[in-house]
Structures are given as structure tokens and as C-alpha cells.
Design a protein around this motif. Structure first.
Motif, PDB file in Angstrom:
ATOM      1  N   SER A  33       0.829  -1.199   0.000  1.00 56.08           N
ATOM      2  CA  SER A  33       0.000   0.000   0.000  1.00 56.08           C
ATOM      3  C   SER A  33       0.869   1.256   0.000  1.00 56.08           C
ATOM      4  O   SER A  33       0.585   2.222  -0.720  1.00 56.08           O
ATOM      5  CB  SER A  33      -0.920  -0.018   1.226  1.00 56.08           C
ATOM      6  OG  SER A  33      -1.637   1.174   1.337  1.00 56.08           O
ATOM      7  N   VAL A  36       2.411   1.635  -3.506  1.00 56.21           N
ATOM      8  CA  VAL A  36       1.397   2.083  -4.471  1.00 56.21           C
ATOM      9  C   VAL A  36       1.090   3.569  -4.265  1.00 56.21           C
ATOM     10  O   VAL A  36       0.973   4.325  -5.229  1.00 56.21           O
ATOM     11  CB  VAL A  36       0.122   1.215  -4.371  1.00 56.21           C
ATOM     12  CG1 VAL A  36      -1.040   1.830  -5.133  1.00 56.21           C
ATOM     13  CG2 VAL A  36       0.408  -0.199  -4.870  1.00 56.21           C
ATOM     14  N   PHE A  37       0.967   4.004  -3.017  1.00 50.56           N
ATOM     15  CA  PHE A  37       0.705   5.414  -2.726  1.00 50.56           C
ATOM     16  C   PHE A  37       1.820   6.293  -3.300  1.00 50.56           C
ATOM     17  O   PHE A  37       1.553   7.296  -3.967  1.00 50.56           O
ATOM     18  CB  PHE A  37       0.586   5.631  -1.210  1.00 50.56           C
ATOM     19  CG  PHE A  37       0.468   7.075  -0.823  1.00 50.56           C
ATOM     20  CD1 PHE A  37      -0.737   7.748  -0.957  1.00 50.56           C
ATOM     21  CD2 PHE A  37       1.563   7.770  -0.341  1.00 50.56           C
ATOM     22  CE1 PHE A  37      -0.847   9.091  -0.611  1.00 50.56           C
ATOM     23  CE2 PHE A  37       1.465   9.107   0.014  1.00 50.56           C
ATOM     24  CZ  PHE A  37       0.260   9.771  -0.128  1.00 50.56           C
ATOM     25  N   GLN A  39       3.939   5.536  -5.699  1.00 51.31           N
ATOM     26  CA  GLN A  39       3.920   5.454  -7.165  1.00 51.31           C
ATOM     27  C   GLN A  39       2.838   6.358  -7.745  1.00 51.31           C
ATOM     28  O   GLN A  39       3.083   7.081  -8.715  1.00 51.31           O
ATOM     29  CB  GLN A  39       3.709   4.010  -7.633  1.00 51.31           C
ATOM     30  CG  GLN A  39       3.812   3.844  -9.138  1.00 51.31           C
ATOM     31  CD  GLN A  39       5.196   4.205  -9.653  1.00 51.31           C
ATOM     32  OE1 GLN A  39       6.191   3.648  -9.188  1.00 51.31           O
ATOM     33  NE2 GLN A  39       5.286   5.121 -10.610  1.00 51.31           N
ATOM     34  N   LYS A  40       1.660   6.349  -7.153  1.00 54.13           N
ATOM     35  CA  LYS A  40       0.570   7.197  -7.657  1.00 54.13           C
ATOM     36  C   LYS A  40       0.916   8.678  -7.506  1.00 54.13           C
ATOM     37  O   LYS A  40       0.604   9.479  -8.389  1.00 54.13           O
ATOM     38  CB  LYS A  40      -0.739   6.872  -6.935  1.00 54.13           C
ATOM     39  CG  LYS A  40      -1.349   5.576  -7.401  1.00 54.13           C
ATOM     40  CD  LYS A  40      -2.683   5.302  -6.730  1.00 54.13           C
ATOM     41  CE  LYS A  40      -3.281   4.016  -7.257  1.00 54.13           C
ATOM     42  NZ  LYS A  40      -4.585   3.736  -6.670  1.00 54.13           N
ATOM     43  N   PHE A  41       1.549   9.032  -6.395  1.00 55.32           N
ATOM     44  CA  PHE A  41       1.960  10.423  -6.213  1.00 55.32           C
ATOM     45  C   PHE A  41       2.929  10.831  -7.323  1.00 55.32           C
ATOM     46  O   PHE A  41       2.775  11.881  -7.939  1.00 55.32           O
ATOM     47  CB  PHE A  41       2.624  10.631  -4.842  1.00 55.32           C
ATOM     48  CG  PHE A  41       3.235  12.001  -4.696  1.00 55.32           C
ATOM     49  CD1 PHE A  41       2.450  13.103  -4.382  1.00 55.32           C
ATOM     50  CD2 PHE A  41       4.600  12.190  -4.896  1.00 55.32           C
ATOM     51  CE1 PHE A  41       3.009  14.371  -4.263  1.00 55.32           C
ATOM     52  CE2 PHE A  41       5.166  13.455  -4.778  1.00 55.32           C
ATOM     53  CZ  PHE A  41       4.369  14.553  -4.463  1.00 55.32           C
ATOM     54  N   TYR A  42       3.918   9.991  -7.608  1.00 57.18           N
ATOM     55  CA  TYR A  42       4.908  10.341  -8.636  1.00 57.18           C
ATOM     56  C   TYR A  42       4.331  10.279 -10.040  1.00 57.18           C
ATOM     57  O   TYR A  42       4.769  11.041 -10.906  1.00 57.18           O
ATOM     58  CB  TYR A  42       6.186   9.512  -8.474  1.00 57.18           C
ATOM     59  CG  TYR A  42       7.044  10.116  -7.393  1.00 57.18           C
ATOM     60  CD1 TYR A  42       7.810  11.244  -7.650  1.00 57.18           C
ATOM     61  CD2 TYR A  42       7.026   9.623  -6.103  1.00 57.18           C
ATOM     62  CE1 TYR A  42       8.567  11.845  -6.654  1.00 57.18           C
ATOM     63  CE2 TYR A  42       7.773  10.223  -5.099  1.00 57.18           C
ATOM     64  CZ  TYR A  42       8.535  11.329  -5.384  1.00 57.18           C
ATOM     65  OH  TYR A  42       9.276  11.935  -4.391  1.00 57.18           O
ATOM     66  N   ASP A  43       3.372   9.436 -10.293  1.00 59.39           N
ATOM     67  CA  ASP A  43       2.690   9.450 -11.595  1.00 59.39           C
ATOM     68  C   ASP A  43       1.998  10.800 -11.779  1.00 59.39           C
ATOM     69  O   ASP A  43       2.087  11.420 -12.837  1.00 59.39           O
ATOM     70  CB  ASP A  43       1.672   8.309 -11.696  1.00 59.39           C
ATOM     71  CG  ASP A  43       2.315   6.933 -11.789  1.00 59.39           C
ATOM     72  OD1 ASP A  43       3.536   6.842 -12.050  1.00 59.39           O
ATOM     73  OD2 ASP A  43       1.589   5.940 -11.571  1.00 59.39           O
ATOM     74  N   TRP A  44       1.287  11.258 -10.732  1.00 57.82           N
ATOM     75  CA  TRP A  44       0.610  12.561 -10.780  1.00 57.82           C
ATOM     76  C   TRP A  44       1.637  13.683 -10.905  1.00 57.82           C
ATOM     77  O   TRP A  44       1.474  14.587 -11.725  1.00 57.82           O
ATOM     78  CB  TRP A  44      -0.247  12.753  -9.516  1.00 57.82           C
ATOM     79  CG  TRP A  44      -0.789  14.138  -9.388  1.00 57.82           C
ATOM     80  CD1 TRP A  44      -1.927  14.628  -9.958  1.00 57.82           C
ATOM     81  CD2 TRP A  44      -0.206  15.231  -8.669  1.00 57.82           C
ATOM     82  NE1 TRP A  44      -2.085  15.962  -9.630  1.00 57.82           N
ATOM     83  CE2 TRP A  44      -1.041  16.352  -8.837  1.00 57.82           C
ATOM     84  CE3 TRP A  44       0.943  15.365  -7.889  1.00 57.82           C
ATOM     85  CZ2 TRP A  44      -0.768  17.589  -8.273  1.00 57.82           C
ATOM     86  CZ3 TRP A  44       1.222  16.601  -7.319  1.00 57.82           C
ATOM     87  CH2 TRP A  44       0.369  17.696  -7.509  1.00 57.82           C
ATOM     88  N   GLN A  70      -1.816  19.110  -2.911  1.00 61.51           N
ATOM     89  CA  GLN A  70      -1.610  17.826  -2.238  1.00 61.51           C
ATOM     90  C   GLN A  70      -1.085  17.972  -0.809  1.00 61.51           C
ATOM     91  O   GLN A  70      -0.499  17.042  -0.269  1.00 61.51           O
ATOM     92  CB  GLN A  70      -0.625  16.965  -3.055  1.00 61.51           C
ATOM     93  CG  GLN A  70      -1.010  16.756  -4.488  1.00 61.51           C
ATOM     94  CD  GLN A  70      -2.274  15.937  -4.661  1.00 61.51           C
ATOM     95  OE1 GLN A  70      -2.642  15.164  -3.805  1.00 61.51           O
ATOM     96  NE2 GLN A  70      -2.954  16.123  -5.785  1.00 61.51           N
ATOM     97  N   TYR A  73      -1.188  15.342   2.011  1.00 61.93           N
ATOM     98  CA  TYR A  73      -0.341  14.150   1.992  1.00 61.93           C
ATOM     99  C   TYR A  73       1.004  14.350   2.686  1.00 61.93           C
ATOM    100  O   TYR A  73       1.899  13.517   2.545  1.00 61.93           O
ATOM    101  CB  TYR A  73      -0.127  13.672   0.554  1.00 61.93           C
ATOM    102  CG  TYR A  73      -1.411  13.218  -0.092  1.00 61.93           C
ATOM    103  CD1 TYR A  73      -2.238  12.290   0.531  1.00 61.93           C
ATOM    104  CD2 TYR A  73      -1.814  13.725  -1.307  1.00 61.93           C
ATOM    105  CE1 TYR A  73      -3.426  11.878  -0.053  1.00 61.93           C
ATOM    106  CE2 TYR A  73      -3.001  13.313  -1.901  1.00 61.93           C
ATOM    107  CZ  TYR A  73      -3.796  12.392  -1.266  1.00 61.93           C
ATOM    108  OH  TYR A  73      -4.969  11.987  -1.842  1.00 61.93           O
TER     109      TYR A  73
END
Length: 185
Positions: A33, A36-37, A39-44, A70, A73
Motif C-alpha cells: 500500500s 502504491v501510494f 507510485q501514484k503520487f509520482y505518476d501525478w 496535495q 499528503y
């Protein structure tokens, strides 16, 4: 009576046997988790950086956009330090941070991968690696290490607590850098 006692004893033993497995599974789920969190932050963040038009001086930097969109976070300590830094004007002779603190780079690259999660207490550390085009997933853990993202769960929500920059001379971190910045109060 004996039957009830036997049943209660059996349930207690079963509970003790299952509890370590549940904790181990929970730790594995938390590590995934956390990864994934991140990774999603860096994708954004990468998409935000790419969409930015450097020719427009009125457009906020990707770092400032993070603090505006953000901020939830970031834990209280890091969030306050970043807000203070980005909301305080620089002295003329102060260049401030000369790199993107969320990438440990001056320019953003094509792709970043969150991998190799470790945990110590309630703090998780996730490595962020610079992935080259057409690099196979098997080699991600050998890609250039950009930084280590430190985070924890607060009220069932992941929050960043620090960003650690690995250097040959020794690691540095964002909180220390922000504390040492010479900014006008």
C-alpha cells in the motif's frame, strides 16, 4: 459445561494461531500500500511537471503545485516546513533549494518507479528509482536511486514525513535542508 469450556479453549488457541499470520499479512499489505501510494503520487507529479509550460512565468512550479493541491499528503512537520519555505520570499543572494526536492533532480525524467519498501516501527521507506525507456521490470531495483521517500499512516491515510537523498558522502534529508535555508522571515 465441559463442552463449552473446550469450545472456548479451542477458539482461544485458534485465535492465537491466526493472529501472527494476520499481522504478517497486514505488514505485507501495508508495504504494498505504501509503495502504491508513492507510485501514484509520482505518476501525478510527473504529469504535472510535464504539463507545465516553462515559458509562462506566472505558472507555479511543480513543487508549489504540490503544496497547493496535495498538502494533505504531508505530515504536519514537513507540511509546515515546506509551506514556510515556498511562502517566504528569498533574499537576492539566496538561491534556496537548487533542485526539485521531490525528485532530487533539477529536471524531471521520463519515468519513476517506487520499489523496495522497508519498515521500521510505523515509518515506511520507499525507494524511488529513475527508470529508463524499455527497461525491464526485473532491473528496476538496479536503476539509479533518486531518493528514499519516508512515510507513515495517519488516520488510515499515508502521509510523507521526509525525503532522504542518498549521497556517497552520507545521506541528507529535506527537513534538514529546509531548516538550514537562509530565508527572509
Amino acid at each position: 459445561m465441559t463442552r463449552k469450556l473446550f469450545l472456548l479453549f479451542g477458539l482461544a488457541v485458534l485465535g492465537l494461531a491466526v493472529t501472527p499470520q494476520v499481522r504478517a499479512q497486514s505488514a505485507v499489505n501495508d508495504k504494498e500500500s505504501a509503495r502504491v501510494f508513492v507510485q501514484k503520487f509520482y505518476d501525478w507529479y510527473t504529469a504535472t511537471s510535464i504539463a507545465r509550460n516553462p515559458a509562462r512565468k506566472d505558472q507555479p512550479s511543480p513543487e508549489a503545485t504540490v503544496m497547493k493541491q496535495q498538502k494533505k499528503y504531508f505530515d504536519t512537520r514537513l507540511g509546515k516546513a515546506l509551506s514556510r519555505y515556498y511562502n517566504t520570499p528569498s533574499k537576492d543572494d539566496d538561491i534556496g533549494l537548487d533542485f526539485d526536492p521531490f525528485l532530487n533532480a533539477q529536471d524531471d525524467g521520463p519515468s519513476y518507479r517506487a520499489c523496495n519498501v522497508s519498515q521500521k516501527g510505523d515509518i515506511f521507506k520507499v525507494e524511488l528509482r529513475d527508470i529508463k525507456k524499455r527497461q525491464s521490470e526485473k532491473t528496476f531495483s538496479k536503476a539509479d536511486l533518486l531518493l528514499i521517500v519516508e512515510l507513515k499512516k495517519t488516520n488510515s491515510q499515508w502521509v510523507f514525513t521526509n525525503f532522504i537523498y542518498p549521497f556517497k558522502e552520507g545521506d541528507m534529508n529535506l527537513l534538514t535542508l529546509l531548516k538550514n535555508q537562509k530565508k527572509v522571515s
